[in-house]
Each structure stands twice: as structure tokens, then as C-alpha cells.
Design an enzyme around this catalytic site. Structure first.
Site, short mmCIF file in Angstrom:
data_model
loop_
_atom_site.label_atom_id
_atom_site.label_comp_id
_atom_site.label_asym_id
_atom_site.label_seq_id
_atom_site.Cartn_x
_atom_site.Cartn_y
_atom_site.Cartn_z
N GLY A 1 42.17 54.93 18.47
CA GLY A 1 41.55 56.23 18.26
C GLY A 1 41.46 57.02 19.54
O GLY A 1 40.38 57.52 19.90
N HIS B 1 50.21 37.27 51.34
CA HIS B 1 51.26 38.16 51.84
C HIS B 1 52.56 37.42 52.10
O HIS B 1 53.61 38.04 52.21
CB HIS B 1 50.78 38.93 53.08
CG HIS B 1 50.75 38.15 54.36
ND1 HIS B 1 49.58 37.78 54.98
CD2 HIS B 1 51.74 37.72 55.17
CE1 HIS B 1 49.84 37.15 56.10
NE2 HIS B 1 51.15 37.09 56.23
N GLY C 1 55.69 33.67 61.30
CA GLY C 1 56.04 32.48 60.54
C GLY C 1 54.89 31.51 60.41
O GLY C 1 54.89 30.64 59.55
N ASN C 2 53.87 31.64 61.27
CA ASN C 2 52.70 30.77 61.19
C ASN C 2 51.79 31.11 60.02
O ASN C 2 50.93 30.30 59.63
CB ASN C 2 51.86 30.86 62.47
CG ASN C 2 52.34 29.94 63.57
OD1 ASN C 2 53.01 30.38 64.50
ND2 ASN C 2 52.03 28.67 63.46
N SER C 3 51.94 32.30 59.45
CA SER C 3 51.07 32.71 58.33
C SER C 3 51.09 31.66 57.23
O SER C 3 52.14 31.23 56.76
CB SER C 3 51.56 34.04 57.76
OG SER C 3 50.96 35.12 58.40
N ASP D 1 43.65 37.21 50.74
CA ASP D 1 44.98 36.90 51.28
C ASP D 1 45.30 35.42 51.22
O ASP D 1 45.74 34.82 52.19
CB ASP D 1 45.14 37.43 52.71
CG ASP D 1 46.61 37.43 53.16
OD1 ASP D 1 47.50 37.45 52.29
OD2 ASP D 1 46.86 37.41 54.39
#
Length: 434
Positions: A331, A131, A249-251, A166
Site C-alpha cells: 500500500g 577491508h 600486507g600486515n592487515s 573492520d
């Protein structure tokens, strides 16, 4: 009288000797105290020093549209997106506000839309959250050096990701920072120390260190997201709970053990507004176990990344001539899925190309394609229109193998279904126009 004087003199001498001894002992003790300095350290100091420099920032840049009505400064959109949504720079904004007051003269510009953190896990490779990099048109890794006014920025590319878990792996060829040691998150116990390092509020507080304990293990966390074809899905991940402070911001940063091994990736925190408007919540953060990320890291380092996890860029093929006679085809009869339909807009079914008919005995039928299938991918390219599909098929020859992914609806009341992979050998089928 004389005897009393002698006794007093002797007593005075004894007192002087005792005072002298006391002074001497005090001087000796002071000297010893000066030589012995007590140094107090925490159990985290050595581990932090070992890994702190390997934690970096990740900047997510996206192309946005702004109106020339306000001289190109769509400040309200910019600040809402940068500060107002998502933990750690989520990137799932969808705020293309564009033309203000009906002004049609709009321009585009690439801006910094979100920031997060990352950890160097191999030479030239950074592990972060998906993320943090989602929807980016370009990425840069930022490295802050003590005493320098500005961080150094390095171009980065998302070479692999798993949006369900994630996680994402970035390639940063010019980055020369020693990688951390990957621990074994299966060995964690409740009560173990947890050291979190990341960049809350971007470089303002670069490499901030917080500490706590492992508060819980095997926490099943359910979230709703959208896959790369636009279908909504519910994902449950098992995470590590910690009371170490985790902030925006730690993500993508690191949760380390006291030995300096990477044990987890901070990914979210609970707050009163996020969990329940009535709840008061402090010190509940979640980290992805590093063991859940190891397979993707190993695939990248071994150059065996599963195509399901590759970061892809979809390019629209040129529309082919409307006459398909004498050209190899599948087809089938198809039409583009209506993107304004409620089932598509809410993610119940994916975007793509709807198959209304399949010719009996044709290449698609032989491969197992069915009417009502929705084609979402061809040869690792995401399909969103009939013309795009025709462009891919039209560039191939009779006898070529076409890899197709379709979404097959199993329940027409709930529209539940699954993705099915097919391999179609193209043939000339003039009786059917696709």
C-alpha cells in the site's frame, strides 16, 4: 759457587713446576669451556614458535573489466590497484577503467586485487580485517611452508563481518592449522611487549615477525566509510597503539603477547602522507583489540550470527507483471532513488527505493512506514530498484510477514537520519499501485 748452583737449580725447578701447573689449569679451563655452551635467546622466541604457523595470507580476487584494445592486459589498472592503494590490501578501489580509447569490446576477468593476513582463531576459521576481504568475488587463504616455492591455496568464504569494527571471519573448511589462544586485551598496559606477525608484500615475506611495545591504549581513531546501502558514515573505534613495524600486507594479522596470546589485529599505520603532508612519522601503528572481535567470533562458532553482520550476496529478482490487481501489496507509491543525484553519489543518503506516498490504513502505514522513507532492504536482501522490490513482494502471499528496513530522514536540511526496521503483513490493496 757450588751453593749458588744449587740455588739456581732449585729456582729453575720451581719455575718448571709453576709452568706445568699453569698449563694444566689452562687445559682444564679450555675443556670446561668446550663443555659449557652459552645459548642466548630473546623473550619472544617461544611465543613466536607457538603462534607463527597459525598466521596465514588472505587473497582478495575481484572481477574486473578490461579492453580488448590492449589484448586484455589492462596492466596500468592492475598495478595501480595492487600496489598503489590501501594498507594491507584495502580493496576499496572503484577503478573500473574498462574501455580504453572508446573501444566498446570489453571482457571481464577475475584477478588478484589485494592481499592481507589472517589468524586461525578456531578449527577452520580465520580472523582478518573487513577491508582485506571487501568487494571480493572470491577469497583464498594462502599457507606458506618453508622450503616450498609456492604457497598452498584454500578456498575461503566470508561468513560474517562487522565493517564498522573492520573485522571479518572466514570459513576455510579444508584448513588444518591449530588455532591460537585469544587473550584479554583489557589487561594490556603501556610498555607491554607487542609481537606482530603477518605477510607484508604477500608471500614474499610470509610470516614476518616484528616486535615493539604497546605505545598507547584506548586511542580513538575516526574513519569515514560507506555502509552496505551506500550511505557515508563516520566511525570511531578504540585501538591499541604500537611501535612494532607494520607494513602493507600486515592487515588482519596478529599482535601477540610474550605468552603467545592474540591481543590485537593490526589494521593501519600512520605515515607522513596519510596523516599530514608536512609530518614526519615513524613507528605509529594501530591494532583492533581482540576483545572487540570476540562477540563476532563467538556468534560464528555458536551459529548465531546477527543478520546485520552476515556476508550477503544480493540477487536481483525477476520483474513482475505490471498489473498488481488482486495481489498482496504494502500500500505505497514508490520510485527508484536517482543514483546520479549528488546526495546519493556522495553518500549523504543511501541508494534504494523512495516512498512518495503511504496509503492511510494500509499494511505499510499500520507497520509505521512514512512518506519520504527510503527502502534499503527486504527480507535480508538489499534493494536498489522498484522492479527488484516488486519481485520480492510478488513472490509472497496475502498474510505473509515482510521484514523491511528503511532510512528515515530526520533533518531535511542536513539529511541526517537513521535506519528503522519494520514488519509488514501483506494484504490485497487494489486501490494502490506500488
Amino acid at each position: 759457587m757450588k751453593k749458588n748452583r744449587v740455588s739456581a737449580f732449585i729456582a729453575l725447578a720451581v719455575v718448571c713446576v709453576m709452568l706445568g701447573s699453569a698449563v694444566g689449569m689452562t687445559m682444564t679451563r679450555n675443556a670446561a669451556a668446550e663443555e659449557t655452551k652459552i645459548v642466548v635467546t630473546s623473550p619472544f622466541t617461544e611465543a613466536i614458535a607457538k603462534v607463527r604457523e597459525s598466521v596465514v595470507g588472505v587473497n582478495n580476487y575481484q572481477t574486473v573489466r578490461y579492453s580488448n584494445y590492449n589484448n586484455g592486459n589492462d596492466w596500468s589498472s592492475y598495478f595501480d590497484d595492487f600496489f598503489g592503494f590501501g594498507f594491507g590490501g584495502n580493496g576499496r578501489y572503484g577503478n573500473d577503467r574498462g574501455n580504453f580509447y572508446g573501444d566498446d569490446s570489453a571482457s571481464t576477468q577475475e584477478v588478484l586485487k589485494a592481499t592481507g593476513s589472517g589468524v586461525v582463531v578456531a578449527n577452520g576459521y580465520v580472523l582478518t580485517n573487513y577491508h582485506v576481504v571487501e568487494d571480493a568475488t572470491s577469497l583464498k587463504v594462502s599457507v606458506y611452508t618453508e622450503g616450498e616455492a609456492e604457497p598452498v591455496l584454500y578456498d575461503a568464504t566470508a561468513v560474517a563481518y562487522d565493517d564498522n569494527v573492520d573485522i571479518a571471519v572466514l570459513s576455510v573448511p579444508d584448513l588444518k592449522i591449530a588455532p591460537v589462544v585469544l587473550g584479554d586485551s583489557d589487561t594490556l598496559q603501556v610498555g607491554d611487549w607487542a609481537i606482530c606477525i603477518g605477510n607484508p608484500l604477500s608471500e614474499t615475506f610470509a610470516r614476518t615477525v616484528t616486535a615493539g611495545i604497546v605505545s598507547g591504549l584506548n586511542r580513538d581513531i575516526t574513519s569515514t566509510s560507506y555502509d552496505k546501502y551506500g550511505r557515508r558514515e563516520t566511525v570511531t573505534n578504540t585501538m591499541i597503539q604500537t611501535d612494532a613495524a607494520i607494513n602493507n600486507g600486515n592487515s588482519g594479522g596478529g599482535m601477540f603477547s610474550v605468552t603467545g596470546e592474540l591481543m590485537g589485529i593490526p589494521t593501519l599505520k600512520y605515515s607522513g602522507s596519510a596523516y599530514s603532508s608536512q609530518a614526519t612519522i615513524e613507528g605509529i601503528g594501530m591494532c583492533i583489540p581482540i576483545n572487540a572481535a570476540k562477540p563476532l567470533i563467538e556468534d560464528v562458532l555458536n551459529n548465531t550470527v546477527d543478520t546485520e553482520h552476515k556476508a550477503q550476496t544480493t540477487e536481483k529478482a525477476q520483474e513482475e507483471d505490471s498489473s498488481l490487481v488482486g495481489k498482496p501489496r504494502m500500500g505505497i507509491t514508490v520510485t527508484s532513488v536517482n543514483t546520479n543525484h549528488s546526495l546519493v553519489k556522495d553518500g549523504t543518503i543511501p541508494n534504494g527505493v523512495y516512498v512518495s506516498e503511504v496509503e492511510a490504513g494500509g499494511p505499510a502505514a499500520i507497520a509505521g512506514m512514512q512518506a519520504d522513507d527510503i527502502i534499503v532492504e527486504m527480507n535480508e536482501t538489499i534493494i536498489t530498484s522498484v522492479s527488484q522490490m516488486q519481485g520480492i513482494v510478488g513472490s509472497m502471499k496475502e498474510g505473509d510477514l515482510l521484514k523491511v528496513k528503511v532510512f528515515r530522514i530526520s533533518d531535511k536540511e542536513t539529511y541526517d537520519g537513521e535506519y528503522v526496521d519494520l514488519e509488514i503483513t501483506l494484504a490485497i490493496v487494489d486501490a494502490i499501485a506500488q
